[in-house]
Motif scaffolding. Structure first.
Motif, PDB file in Angstrom:
ATOM      1  N   THR A 188       0.837  -1.203   0.000  1.00  0.00           N
ATOM      2  CA  THR A 188       0.000   0.000   0.000  1.00  0.00           C
ATOM      3  C   THR A 188       0.870   1.249   0.000  1.00  0.00           C
ATOM      4  O   THR A 188       0.627   2.189  -0.765  1.00  0.00           O
ATOM      5  CB  THR A 188      -0.947  -0.002   1.222  1.00  0.00           C
ATOM      6  N   SER A 193      -9.500  14.435  -4.402  1.00  0.00           N
ATOM      7  CA  SER A 193      -9.608  13.070  -4.944  1.00  0.00           C
ATOM      8  C   SER A 193      -8.350  12.266  -4.646  1.00  0.00           C
ATOM      9  O   SER A 193      -8.418  11.091  -4.281  1.00  0.00           O
ATOM     10  CB  SER A 193      -9.832  13.105  -6.456  1.00  0.00           C
ATOM     11  N   TYR A 223      -6.112  12.666  -2.195  1.00  0.00           N
ATOM     12  CA  TYR A 223      -5.987  12.289  -0.788  1.00  0.00           C
ATOM     13  C   TYR A 223      -7.108  11.344  -0.345  1.00  0.00           C
ATOM     14  O   TYR A 223      -6.899  10.509   0.535  1.00  0.00           O
ATOM     15  CB  TYR A 223      -5.895  13.533   0.103  1.00  0.00           C
ATOM     16  N   GLU A 224      -8.276  11.445  -0.963  1.00  0.00           N
ATOM     17  CA  GLU A 224      -9.330  10.473  -0.668  1.00  0.00           C
ATOM     18  C   GLU A 224      -8.909   9.074  -1.112  1.00  0.00           C
ATOM     19  O   GLU A 224      -9.204   8.087  -0.440  1.00  0.00           O
ATOM     20  CB  GLU A 224     -10.647  10.872  -1.345  1.00  0.00           C
ATOM     21  N   GLU A 225      -8.211   8.991  -2.242  1.00  0.00           N
ATOM     22  CA  GLU A 225      -7.724   7.692  -2.706  1.00  0.00           C
ATOM     23  C   GLU A 225      -6.676   7.139  -1.742  1.00  0.00           C
ATOM     24  O   GLU A 225      -6.650   5.940  -1.459  1.00  0.00           O
ATOM     25  CB  GLU A 225      -7.143   7.810  -4.116  1.00  0.00           C
ATOM     26  N   VAL A 280      -6.568   7.799   1.477  1.00  0.00           N
ATOM     27  CA  VAL A 280      -7.330   7.375   2.658  1.00  0.00           C
ATOM     28  C   VAL A 280      -7.993   6.027   2.398  1.00  0.00           C
ATOM     29  O   VAL A 280      -7.971   5.133   3.255  1.00  0.00           O
ATOM     30  CB  VAL A 280      -8.371   8.448   3.061  1.00  0.00           C
ATOM     31  N   LYS A 281      -8.568   5.855   1.214  1.00  0.00           N
ATOM     32  CA  LYS A 281      -9.214   4.583   0.861  1.00  0.00           C
ATOM     33  C   LYS A 281      -8.205   3.435   0.935  1.00  0.00           C
ATOM     34  O   LYS A 281      -8.494   2.372   1.498  1.00  0.00           O
ATOM     35  CB  LYS A 281      -9.821   4.679  -0.539  1.00  0.00           C
ATOM     36  N   ASN A 282      -7.016   3.642   0.386  1.00  0.00           N
ATOM     37  CA  ASN A 282      -5.982   2.605   0.425  1.00  0.00           C
ATOM     38  C   ASN A 282      -5.553   2.295   1.855  1.00  0.00           C
ATOM     39  O   ASN A 282      -5.365   1.127   2.214  1.00  0.00           O
ATOM     40  CB  ASN A 282      -4.762   3.031  -0.400  1.00  0.00           C
ATOM     41  N   LYS A 326      -7.330   2.768   4.611  1.00  0.00           N
ATOM     42  CA  LYS A 326      -8.430   2.102   5.322  1.00  0.00           C
ATOM     43  C   LYS A 326      -8.512   0.630   4.932  1.00  0.00           C
ATOM     44  O   LYS A 326      -8.782  -0.225   5.776  1.00  0.00           O
ATOM     45  CB  LYS A 326      -9.761   2.802   5.033  1.00  0.00           C
ATOM     46  N   GLU A 327      -8.274   0.358   3.664  1.00  0.00           N
ATOM     47  CA  GLU A 327      -8.300  -1.033   3.204  1.00  0.00           C
ATOM     48  C   GLU A 327      -7.175  -1.816   3.882  1.00  0.00           C
ATOM     49  O   GLU A 327      -7.370  -2.944   4.327  1.00  0.00           O
ATOM     50  CB  GLU A 327      -8.165  -1.072   1.677  1.00  0.00           C
TER      51      GLU A 327
END
Length: 183
Positions: free
Chosen positions: A55, A161, A163-165, A167-169, A171-172
């Motif tokens: 990640t 977008s 930084y949201e990506e 965050v998504k990574n 969180k996963e």
């Protein structure tokens, strides 16, 4: 015309990538150390650490490719406006010189070297040039507001977008760690 310099955004994005790679390397070493124990919870932890390593490598690559793109778009606009703004003093100076000629023509009229009709024609043409200049200034001001509102909206939207990506990574990756109550 020179191309805009892209070294600043590239330099910053490489720094972030390097930091993410250092974190990934540390996680890899930690996973290797934990890999010695073969129990199921330890194996799951090791796999989660390896996934987190990947990640961070991915996030580092994102910094290098995507983040740079957002800064370059904004930098291109700034570079373009730098060029446009650089010529305004010359345009204004030319216009000032143009307007000062009116006094010379008035003097020629007073010396009867120029007819009143000719002076009136010159004045009308000077008015046309002045109004055209004012219209261009007004248009430039409106276009500047439009361009920068759009550019900043797009830039910040891209940043959000991006930084949201991230965050998504993260969180996963976080979801791979099991939290179990201690006994």
């Amino acid at each position: 015309c020179q191309k805009p310099r892209r070294t600043r955004s590239k330099k910053c994005s490489k720094h972030y990538k390097y930091e993410c790679e250092k974190i990934a390397s540390s996680l890899k070493e930690l996973a290797n150390a934990f890999d010695l124990e073969k129990s199921l919870p330890a194996a799951q932890l090791t796999e989660a650490l390896k996934h987190t390593e990947e990640t961070y490598k991915h996030i580092g690559s994102m910094y290098e490719s995507k983040l740079q793109h957002h800064w370059e778009s904004l930098g291109d606009l700034l570079f373009m406006y730098k060029g446009v703004l650089a010529v305004w003093p010359d345009i204004l100076s030319f216009h000032k010189t143009f307007l000062s000629k009116h006094k010379e023509y008035q003097k020629m009229r007073d010396e009867v070297k120029l007819s009143q009709e000719d002076l009136e024609g010159i004045r009308q043409r000077m008015d046309v040039v002045s109004y055209a200049m004012l219209a261009e200034v007004s248009h430039f001001q409106q276009q500047k507001v439009h361009d920068f509102n759009g550019a900043m909206h797009d830039f910040l939207g891209g940043q959000i977008s991006f930084y949201e990506e991230i965050v998504k990574n993260l969180k996963e990756a976080q979801g791979r760690y099991m939290t179990t109550p201690q006994q």
